[in-house]
Design a protein around this motif. Sequence first.
Motif, PDB file in Angstrom:
ATOM      1  N   ALA A   1       0.828  -1.206   0.000  1.00 41.36           N
ATOM      2  CA  ALA A   1       0.000   0.000   0.000  1.00 41.36           C
ATOM      3  C   ALA A   1       0.861   1.253   0.000  1.00 41.36           C
ATOM      4  O   ALA A   1       0.577   2.226  -0.727  1.00 41.36           O
ATOM      5  CB  ALA A   1      -0.926  -0.014   1.216  1.00 41.36           C
ATOM      6  N   LEU A   2       1.919   1.254   0.796  1.00 42.32           N
ATOM      7  CA  LEU A   2       2.814   2.411   0.835  1.00 42.32           C
ATOM      8  C   LEU A   2       3.502   2.621  -0.506  1.00 42.32           C
ATOM      9  O   LEU A   2       3.659   3.763  -0.964  1.00 42.32           O
ATOM     10  CB  LEU A   2       3.866   2.218   1.931  1.00 42.32           C
ATOM     11  CG  LEU A   2       3.432   2.552   3.360  1.00 42.32           C
ATOM     12  CD1 LEU A   2       4.513   2.129   4.339  1.00 42.32           C
ATOM     13  CD2 LEU A   2       3.143   4.038   3.497  1.00 42.32           C
ATOM     14  N   ALA A   3       3.903   1.528  -1.159  1.00 43.58           N
ATOM     15  CA  ALA A   3       4.540   1.654  -2.467  1.00 43.58           C
ATOM     16  C   ALA A   3       3.568   2.241  -3.484  1.00 43.58           C
ATOM     17  O   ALA A   3       3.930   3.116  -4.281  1.00 43.58           O
ATOM     18  CB  ALA A   3       5.047   0.284  -2.931  1.00 43.58           C
ATOM     19  N   ALA A   4       2.329   1.765  -3.458  1.00 39.81           N
ATOM     20  CA  ALA A   4       1.331   2.317  -4.373  1.00 39.81           C
ATOM     21  C   ALA A   4       1.094   3.799  -4.084  1.00 39.81           C
ATOM     22  O   ALA A   4       1.061   4.636  -4.995  1.00 39.81           O
ATOM     23  CB  ALA A   4       0.030   1.523  -4.249  1.00 39.81           C
TER      24      ALA A   4
ATOM     25  N   PRO B   1      -3.532   3.892  -7.371  1.00 39.46           N
ATOM     26  CA  PRO B   1      -4.600   3.480  -6.447  1.00 39.46           C
ATOM     27  C   PRO B   1      -4.425   2.012  -6.050  1.00 39.46           C
ATOM     28  O   PRO B   1      -3.931   1.197  -6.830  1.00 39.46           O
ATOM     29  CB  PRO B   1      -5.882   3.679  -7.251  1.00 39.46           C
ATOM     30  CG  PRO B   1      -5.446   3.662  -8.675  1.00 39.46           C
ATOM     31  CD  PRO B   1      -4.056   4.221  -8.708  1.00 39.46           C
ATOM     32  N   TRP B   2      -4.812   1.709  -4.827  1.00 33.56           N
ATOM     33  CA  TRP B   2      -4.698   0.319  -4.368  1.00 33.56           C
ATOM     34  C   TRP B   2      -5.982  -0.124  -3.701  1.00 33.56           C
ATOM     35  O   TRP B   2      -6.772   0.691  -3.210  1.00 33.56           O
ATOM     36  CB  TRP B   2      -3.515   0.157  -3.416  1.00 33.56           C
ATOM     37  CG  TRP B   2      -3.723   0.637  -1.999  1.00 33.56           C
ATOM     38  CD1 TRP B   2      -4.170  -0.093  -0.932  1.00 33.56           C
ATOM     39  CD2 TRP B   2      -3.495   1.961  -1.498  1.00 33.56           C
ATOM     40  NE1 TRP B   2      -4.227   0.678   0.191  1.00 33.56           N
ATOM     41  CE2 TRP B   2      -3.802   1.947  -0.128  1.00 33.56           C
ATOM     42  CE3 TRP B   2      -3.036   3.146  -2.091  1.00 33.56           C
ATOM     43  CZ2 TRP B   2      -3.700   3.077   0.676  1.00 33.56           C
ATOM     44  CZ3 TRP B   2      -2.928   4.275  -1.291  1.00 33.56           C
ATOM     45  CH2 TRP B   2      -3.258   4.226   0.076  1.00 33.56           C
ATOM     46  N   ALA B   3      -6.185  -1.428  -3.708  1.00 32.63           N
ATOM     47  CA  ALA B   3      -7.311  -2.042  -3.009  1.00 32.63           C
ATOM     48  C   ALA B   3      -6.755  -2.986  -1.956  1.00 32.63           C
ATOM     49  O   ALA B   3      -5.715  -3.605  -2.144  1.00 32.63           O
ATOM     50  CB  ALA B   3      -8.200  -2.806  -3.987  1.00 32.63           C
ATOM     51  N   THR B   4      -7.444  -3.076  -0.843  1.00 31.21           N
ATOM     52  CA  THR B   4      -7.082  -3.986   0.240  1.00 31.21           C
ATOM     53  C   THR B   4      -7.998  -5.199   0.211  1.00 31.21           C
ATOM     54  O   THR B   4      -9.213  -5.059   0.041  1.00 31.21           O
ATOM     55  CB  THR B   4      -7.259  -3.287   1.602  1.00 31.21           C
ATOM     56  OG1 THR B   4      -6.438  -2.122   1.654  1.00 31.21           O
ATOM     57  CG2 THR B   4      -6.890  -4.213   2.742  1.00 31.21           C
ATOM     58  N   PHE B   5      -7.427  -6.400   0.348  1.00 33.91           N
ATOM     59  CA  PHE B   5      -8.280  -7.562   0.586  1.00 33.91           C
ATOM     60  C   PHE B   5      -7.968  -8.118   1.974  1.00 33.91           C
ATOM     61  O   PHE B   5      -6.814  -8.158   2.406  1.00 33.91           O
ATOM     62  CB  PHE B   5      -8.119  -8.645  -0.495  1.00 33.91           C
ATOM     63  CG  PHE B   5      -6.757  -9.254  -0.609  1.00 33.91           C
ATOM     64  CD1 PHE B   5      -6.407 -10.373   0.129  1.00 33.91           C
ATOM     65  CD2 PHE B   5      -5.815  -8.731  -1.489  1.00 33.91           C
ATOM     66  CE1 PHE B   5      -5.153 -10.953   0.013  1.00 33.91           C
ATOM     67  CE2 PHE B   5      -4.554  -9.304  -1.610  1.00 33.91           C
ATOM     68  CZ  PHE B   5      -4.226 -10.413  -0.864  1.00 33.91           C
ATOM     69  N   CYS B   6      -9.022  -8.490   2.689  1.00 37.18           N
ATOM     70  CA  CYS B   6      -8.917  -8.918   4.092  1.00 37.18           C
ATOM     71  C   CYS B   6      -9.164 -10.423   4.177  1.00 37.18           C
ATOM     72  O   CYS B   6     -10.293 -10.870   3.972  1.00 37.18           O
ATOM     73  CB  CYS B   6      -9.927  -8.173   4.958  1.00 37.18           C
ATOM     74  SG  CYS B   6      -9.829  -6.374   4.827  1.00 37.18           S
TER      75      CYS B   6
ATOM     76  N   ASP C   1      -5.688   4.999   6.906  1.00 41.86           N
ATOM     77  CA  ASP C   1      -5.408   3.823   7.722  1.00 41.86           C
ATOM     78  C   ASP C   1      -4.888   2.758   6.765  1.00 41.86           C
ATOM     79  O   ASP C   1      -5.640   2.235   5.937  1.00 41.86           O
ATOM     80  CB  ASP C   1      -6.684   3.366   8.424  1.00 41.86           C
ATOM     81  CG  ASP C   1      -6.461   2.202   9.374  1.00 41.86           C
ATOM     82  OD1 ASP C   1      -5.508   1.431   9.153  1.00 41.86           O
ATOM     83  OD2 ASP C   1      -7.249   2.045  10.317  1.00 41.86           O
ATOM     84  N   LEU C   2      -3.608   2.439   6.853  1.00 45.00           N
ATOM     85  CA  LEU C   2      -2.986   1.546   5.890  1.00 45.00           C
ATOM     86  C   LEU C   2      -3.590   0.143   5.880  1.00 45.00           C
ATOM     87  O   LEU C   2      -3.359  -0.627   4.945  1.00 45.00           O
ATOM     88  CB  LEU C   2      -1.481   1.459   6.157  1.00 45.00           C
ATOM     89  CG  LEU C   2      -0.695   2.743   5.880  1.00 45.00           C
ATOM     90  CD1 LEU C   2       0.732   2.605   6.392  1.00 45.00           C
ATOM     91  CD2 LEU C   2      -0.709   3.085   4.400  1.00 45.00           C
TER      92      LEU C   2
END
Length: 395
Positions: free
Chosen positions: A111-114, A120-125, A165-166
Amino acid sequence: MARFLIVVLPVASHLNAPLAIGQALQAAGHEVAWCGPRSDLRPLIGPDATLYPTGKRYFRNGGDTGMASVRSLWEGHVLPVNRFIRDAADQAVAHYRPDVAVVDQYAMAGALAAHRHGVPWATFCVGTLELTPPARELPEFDEWVRSQLTRVWALTDLPVDETIDLRFSPYLVIGLTSTALTGTTPLPARCVLTGPALGHRPDAPAFAWDAWDPARRHVLVTVGTMAEHLARDFFQRILAATAPLADRVQVVLTASADVLPDPPAHVLVAPRVPVLELMPHLDAVVSHGGLGTVTEALAHGVPVVVAPIRHDHPMVARQVTDAGAGIEVSFGSATPAELTAALTAVLDEPGHRAQARRVGESFAAAGGAVAAARHLAALAGGHIDHCPTGTATLA
């Protein structure tokens, strides 16, 4: 068509969901590259897929529970592994220039690299610990974890941005569950629940079907990939608990041969099994409460006995019992008699299976990997202006 970079953690249990999402993206015609451990990923994605290797850092969790297990997770794994993968993740984003980075919730270096490169980045949990935090059980959880996020920001020279919030992308958060389990718990902004992402698993092992007894009912017992060293006594209690049921129940137990070198006749022991191949043939699952195993079972309408160990396992157990799709038992202290009673209940009382099927239907309606890919494609094709971007150099 869009370009996606999927950044994963070097943890085997975190790979199945992004693999399925990557397969769905490719099936829709998109390009997919990977950033993660070569030894784990290459057998899954094939020899021709673009891979930016991170190397692999092992983590062996102890028997801590509650906030002690949270601190162990972050201080012993999350923070060190993000420092470990930060350079590879940054180089992958800089070189591949994806339209969207798709990042494991704990692979925050991705996420920080993006963020650093304006992508843009997406988070998967893959779990629920952060997605539906245990405010009642661990009231200090949120404040403590937020204090750790500043240490993740310190991996670059970016100033800490308290609006981000990363753990949760400000563009898109993909939760691999549904409201049939989460209920009315508040979710992060821009969060979609897709249910479990299930796909083809090229590394699935063969199974000894010749030992399968079609005349008996079948129970899978598993504590996942990172807790076997804690489970010897639990496995012994499971053996004792299923002995009275041996004439009608066959148990498939995932463990190495040295853990259970001489199992009774009604128990098949294997270090790994093709879980998705087995699920349609199972009558119950005994699980430690990992979201992946639990949702795989419920997706197939299989009720679950949950013996939570740590991290998000107690929340998953509570969600399963609140949904009526299974029973919670104590991993550390449930007696063989209590385990027998729990197993008998999920096998013989129709309500648990009916509720498991209801949850499974909610997963199917949510869309799984195909829905996740659709949301990601929409993010890649949309104009995003609600997240600040910046440039930085690695610390």
